[in-house]
Design a protein around this motif. Structure first.
Motif, PDB file in Angstrom:
ATOM      1  N   GLU A 164      -7.603  -0.697  -8.241  1.00  0.00           N
ATOM      2  CA  GLU A 164      -7.398  -2.146  -8.228  1.00  0.00           C
ATOM      3  C   GLU A 164      -6.622  -2.571  -6.987  1.00  0.00           C
ATOM      4  O   GLU A 164      -6.942  -3.575  -6.335  1.00  0.00           O
ATOM      5  CB  GLU A 164      -6.663  -2.575  -9.494  1.00  0.00           C
ATOM      6  CG  GLU A 164      -7.512  -2.458 -10.759  1.00  0.00           C
ATOM      7  CD  GLU A 164      -6.721  -2.741 -12.022  1.00  0.00           C
ATOM      8  OE1 GLU A 164      -5.469  -2.855 -11.921  1.00  0.00           O
ATOM      9  OE2 GLU A 164      -7.338  -2.854 -13.106  1.00  0.00           O
ATOM     10  N   ARG A 165      -5.593  -1.804  -6.648  1.00  0.00           N
ATOM     11  CA  ARG A 165      -4.792  -2.132  -5.462  1.00  0.00           C
ATOM     12  C   ARG A 165      -5.591  -1.928  -4.176  1.00  0.00           C
ATOM     13  O   ARG A 165      -5.449  -2.685  -3.215  1.00  0.00           O
ATOM     14  CB  ARG A 165      -3.523  -1.278  -5.437  1.00  0.00           C
ATOM     15  CG  ARG A 165      -2.489  -1.715  -6.471  1.00  0.00           C
ATOM     16  CD  ARG A 165      -1.155  -1.030  -6.262  1.00  0.00           C
ATOM     17  NE  ARG A 165      -0.147  -1.612  -7.124  1.00  0.00           N
ATOM     18  CZ  ARG A 165       0.540  -2.694  -6.842  1.00  0.00           C
ATOM     19  NH1 ARG A 165       0.332  -3.317  -5.695  1.00  0.00           N
ATOM     20  NH2 ARG A 165       1.447  -3.165  -7.681  1.00  0.00           N
ATOM     21  N   LEU A 196      -4.294   3.779   7.069  1.00  0.00           N
ATOM     22  CA  LEU A 196      -3.630   4.827   6.294  1.00  0.00           C
ATOM     23  C   LEU A 196      -2.278   4.381   5.750  1.00  0.00           C
ATOM     24  O   LEU A 196      -1.970   4.596   4.565  1.00  0.00           O
ATOM     25  CB  LEU A 196      -3.458   6.089   7.146  1.00  0.00           C
ATOM     26  CG  LEU A 196      -2.701   7.249   6.479  1.00  0.00           C
ATOM     27  CD1 LEU A 196      -3.417   7.699   5.218  1.00  0.00           C
ATOM     28  CD2 LEU A 196      -2.546   8.413   7.456  1.00  0.00           C
ATOM     29  N   THR A 197      -1.470   3.747   6.591  1.00  0.00           N
ATOM     30  CA  THR A 197      -0.138   3.339   6.143  1.00  0.00           C
ATOM     31  C   THR A 197      -0.214   2.304   5.032  1.00  0.00           C
ATOM     32  O   THR A 197       0.513   2.367   4.040  1.00  0.00           O
ATOM     33  CB  THR A 197       0.679   2.782   7.314  1.00  0.00           C
ATOM     34  OG1 THR A 197       0.815   3.810   8.316  1.00  0.00           O
ATOM     35  CG2 THR A 197       2.069   2.354   6.860  1.00  0.00           C
ATOM     36  N   HIS A 198      -1.114   1.341   5.162  1.00  0.00           N
ATOM     37  CA  HIS A 198      -1.277   0.313   4.130  1.00  0.00           C
ATOM     38  C   HIS A 198      -1.775   0.930   2.822  1.00  0.00           C
ATOM     39  O   HIS A 198      -1.306   0.574   1.732  1.00  0.00           O
ATOM     40  CB  HIS A 198      -2.250  -0.762   4.611  1.00  0.00           C
ATOM     41  CG  HIS A 198      -1.736  -1.554   5.774  1.00  0.00           C
ATOM     42  ND1 HIS A 198      -0.538  -2.235   5.749  1.00  0.00           N
ATOM     43  CD2 HIS A 198      -2.260  -1.774   7.001  1.00  0.00           C
ATOM     44  CE1 HIS A 198      -0.348  -2.846   6.902  1.00  0.00           C
ATOM     45  NE2 HIS A 198      -1.372  -2.578   7.690  1.00  0.00           N
ATOM     46  N   LYS A 199      -2.730   1.847   2.915  1.00  0.00           N
ATOM     47  CA  LYS A 199      -3.220   2.530   1.725  1.00  0.00           C
ATOM     48  C   LYS A 199      -2.091   3.318   1.051  1.00  0.00           C
ATOM     49  O   LYS A 199      -1.948   3.312  -0.171  1.00  0.00           O
ATOM     50  CB  LYS A 199      -4.361   3.484   2.086  1.00  0.00           C
ATOM     51  CG  LYS A 199      -5.682   2.822   2.419  1.00  0.00           C
ATOM     52  CD  LYS A 199      -6.703   3.888   2.798  1.00  0.00           C
ATOM     53  CE  LYS A 199      -8.054   3.278   3.156  1.00  0.00           C
ATOM     54  NZ  LYS A 199      -9.009   4.295   3.647  1.00  0.00           N
ATOM     55  N   ALA A 200      -1.295   4.000   1.876  1.00  0.00           N
ATOM     56  CA  ALA A 200      -0.204   4.806   1.330  1.00  0.00           C
ATOM     57  C   ALA A 200       0.830   3.926   0.623  1.00  0.00           C
ATOM     58  O   ALA A 200       1.376   4.298  -0.420  1.00  0.00           O
ATOM     59  CB  ALA A 200       0.458   5.616   2.444  1.00  0.00           C
ATOM     60  N   ASN A 201       1.100   2.768   1.178  1.00  0.00           N
ATOM     61  CA  ASN A 201       2.035   1.833   0.526  1.00  0.00           C
ATOM     62  C   ASN A 201       1.532   1.418  -0.850  1.00  0.00           C
ATOM     63  O   ASN A 201       2.293   1.369  -1.821  1.00  0.00           O
ATOM     64  CB  ASN A 201       2.231   0.599   1.403  1.00  0.00           C
ATOM     65  CG  ASN A 201       3.309   0.794   2.455  1.00  0.00           C
ATOM     66  OD1 ASN A 201       4.343   1.399   2.181  1.00  0.00           O
ATOM     67  ND2 ASN A 201       3.065   0.293   3.659  1.00  0.00           N
ATOM     68  N   CYS A 237       1.899   4.258  -3.349  1.00  0.00           N
ATOM     69  CA  CYS A 237       3.275   4.376  -3.859  1.00  0.00           C
ATOM     70  C   CYS A 237       3.527   3.375  -4.979  1.00  0.00           C
ATOM     71  O   CYS A 237       4.148   3.699  -6.000  1.00  0.00           O
ATOM     72  CB  CYS A 237       4.274   4.149  -2.724  1.00  0.00           C
ATOM     73  SG  CYS A 237       4.318   5.456  -1.473  1.00  0.00           S
ATOM     74  N   LYS A 238       3.029   2.147  -4.814  1.00  0.00           N
ATOM     75  CA  LYS A 238       3.227   1.112  -5.830  1.00  0.00           C
ATOM     76  C   LYS A 238       2.467   1.457  -7.114  1.00  0.00           C
ATOM     77  O   LYS A 238       2.980   1.269  -8.223  1.00  0.00           O
ATOM     78  CB  LYS A 238       2.764  -0.236  -5.291  1.00  0.00           C
ATOM     79  CG  LYS A 238       3.591  -0.758  -4.120  1.00  0.00           C
ATOM     80  CD  LYS A 238       2.988  -2.042  -3.553  1.00  0.00           C
ATOM     81  CE  LYS A 238       3.750  -2.508  -2.314  1.00  0.00           C
ATOM     82  NZ  LYS A 238       3.122  -3.714  -1.712  1.00  0.00           N
ATOM     83  N   ALA A 239       1.234   1.953  -6.961  1.00  0.00           N
ATOM     84  CA  ALA A 239       0.440   2.315  -8.130  1.00  0.00           C
ATOM     85  C   ALA A 239       1.079   3.478  -8.873  1.00  0.00           C
ATOM     86  O   ALA A 239       1.108   3.510 -10.111  1.00  0.00           O
ATOM     87  CB  ALA A 239      -0.988   2.673  -7.713  1.00  0.00           C
ATOM     88  N   TYR A 240       1.599   4.436  -8.136  1.00  0.00           N
ATOM     89  CA  TYR A 240       2.233   5.592  -8.764  1.00  0.00           C
ATOM     90  C   TYR A 240       3.467   5.177  -9.558  1.00  0.00           C
ATOM     91  O   TYR A 240       3.690   5.635 -10.685  1.00  0.00           O
ATOM     92  CB  TYR A 240       2.616   6.625  -7.707  1.00  0.00           C
ATOM     93  CG  TYR A 240       3.084   7.932  -8.309  1.00  0.00           C
ATOM     94  CD1 TYR A 240       2.164   8.903  -8.695  1.00  0.00           C
ATOM     95  CD2 TYR A 240       4.436   8.177  -8.506  1.00  0.00           C
ATOM     96  CE1 TYR A 240       2.584  10.102  -9.263  1.00  0.00           C
ATOM     97  CE2 TYR A 240       4.860   9.370  -9.083  1.00  0.00           C
ATOM     98  CZ  TYR A 240       3.933  10.329  -9.445  1.00  0.00           C
ATOM     99  OH  TYR A 240       4.350  11.495 -10.026  1.00  0.00           O
ATOM    100  N   PHE A 241       4.259   4.282  -8.981  1.00  0.00           N
ATOM    101  CA  PHE A 241       5.457   3.820  -9.687  1.00  0.00           C
ATOM    102  C   PHE A 241       5.081   3.031 -10.936  1.00  0.00           C
ATOM    103  O   PHE A 241       5.722   3.150 -11.982  1.00  0.00           O
ATOM    104  CB  PHE A 241       6.307   2.946  -8.762  1.00  0.00           C
ATOM    105  CG  PHE A 241       7.598   2.491  -9.405  1.00  0.00           C
ATOM    106  CD1 PHE A 241       8.704   3.325  -9.438  1.00  0.00           C
ATOM    107  CD2 PHE A 241       7.696   1.238  -9.997  1.00  0.00           C
ATOM    108  CE1 PHE A 241       9.890   2.921 -10.032  1.00  0.00           C
ATOM    109  CE2 PHE A 241       8.863   0.823 -10.598  1.00  0.00           C
ATOM    110  CZ  PHE A 241       9.973   1.680 -10.621  1.00  0.00           C
ATOM    111  N   LEU A 263       6.438   7.746   1.262  1.00  0.00           N
ATOM    112  CA  LEU A 263       5.259   7.337   2.023  1.00  0.00           C
ATOM    113  C   LEU A 263       4.564   8.559   2.612  1.00  0.00           C
ATOM    114  O   LEU A 263       3.332   8.617   2.674  1.00  0.00           O
ATOM    115  CB  LEU A 263       5.674   6.365   3.127  1.00  0.00           C
ATOM    116  CG  LEU A 263       4.537   5.635   3.854  1.00  0.00           C
ATOM    117  CD1 LEU A 263       3.798   4.716   2.890  1.00  0.00           C
ATOM    118  CD2 LEU A 263       5.093   4.822   5.027  1.00  0.00           C
ATOM    119  N   ALA A 264       5.350   9.540   3.032  1.00  0.00           N
ATOM    120  CA  ALA A 264       4.775  10.763   3.605  1.00  0.00           C
ATOM    121  C   ALA A 264       3.943  11.515   2.567  1.00  0.00           C
ATOM    122  O   ALA A 264       2.865  12.029   2.871  1.00  0.00           O
ATOM    123  CB  ALA A 264       5.888  11.665   4.146  1.00  0.00           C
TER     124      ALA A 264
END
Length: 278
Positions: free
Chosen positions: A207-208, A241-246, A249-253, A262-263
């Motif tokens: 979704e994100r 990549l950076t935007h996807k990783a951000n 992180c939000k989805a995981y939380f 982020l790494a």
């Protein structure tokens, strides 16, 4: 063997792809009513939306397959199915009583899927139900409790299924309620690198990713011959990549109530989280 534009779909993989493009998945449900009436409902959706086969015109050998799955299947992976650790399934099935432990292993995974899909973590079930699923035949309550405990511990240890449990008594004020229950708590999660096995995590993440893609590009991205630019972007681990990783992180939380760096998120993406390149 079907042939289109000079290419024969003759290998097993070729033929499977062809049928996934030309046939739909059919789901059925049956409803039982009083007076022995029954209604059967059939639903279907496409498996693939696009196949491209790149062929070397000099040697007539296939260089690459490029496949886009249907939107219904992409959503269905996460909402219609629940994941099971097949290695754990094999481990719990070894030795005497293995068939019963495998049955309970599948039952617990399905229960976990249903709970997490509805935003819940804890449920309560009668000991008799779990004993029946695990093929435990003891009649004496204390022996049945001991057997259920042994099987649950075995599944947690050998099957690596993350859950906690406690034995509780039934409510004596409720008529006909069973006396002995097991409270199952699926708040426990796998380590972060195993998060990609969790369908709830994927639902939130997908979704994100869709929101990120449409917010960034809208409907302006056009690639000649490409039917799904979102899938093309999603499976490109270097794109944004950076935007996807951000967003990861939000989805995981959101799902696990835990932070990841982020790494680590970038490592998951580069490791093939959205594709099978690794």
């Amino acid at each position: 063997m079907p042939e289109y534009f000079g290419h024969r779909f003759e290998t097993t993989f070729d033929y499977a792809l062809f049928h996934m493009l030309s046939n739909n998945i059919i789901f059925s449900r049956s409803y039982e009513y009083k007076h022995q009436d029954k209604v059967i409902e059939l639903k279907n959706f496409a498996i693939l939306k696009d196949i491209k086969v790149s062929i070397d015109r000099h040697t007539n050998t296939i260089k690459i397959y490029d496949v886009r799955i249907s939107d219904e299947l992409m959503e269905g992976f996460f909402r219609r199915y629940y994941t099971i650790d097949t290695n754990g399934y094999k481990h719990v099935g070894k030795g005497r009583g293995g068939d019963g432990r495998k049955s309970l292993y599948i039952f617990l995974y399905k229960t976990r899927h249903q709970l997490l899909s509805s935003g819940q973590r804890i449920t309560k079930m009668p000991i008799d139900l779990l004993a029946s699923v695990a093929h435990i035949e003891s009649e004496e309550p204390r022996f049945k409790k001991k057997s259920v405990k042994r099987v649950l511990d075995y599944i947690r240890e050998k099957g690596k299924l993350p859950f906690d449990y406690t034995f509780v008594q039934g409510d004596p004020t409720k008529k006909y309620q069973e006396l002995y229950w097991v409270s199952l708590d699926f708040s426990v999660y796998h380590e972060v690198m195993e998060a990609k096995e969790d369908h709830n995590f994927y639902i939130a993440l997908l979704e994100r990713m869709r929101d990120l893609f449409h917010h960034t590009y809208g409907n302006h991205v056009q690639i000649t011959g490409e039917k799904d630019t979102f899938q093309r972007w999603l499976t490109n681990s270097d794109a944004d990549l950076t935007h996807k990783a951000n967003e990861l992180c939000k989805a995981y939380f959101k799902v696990h109530n835990k932070d990841i760096t982020l790494a680590m998120a970038k490592k998951l993406i580069r490791g093939g989280l959205f594709s099978d390149d690794n």
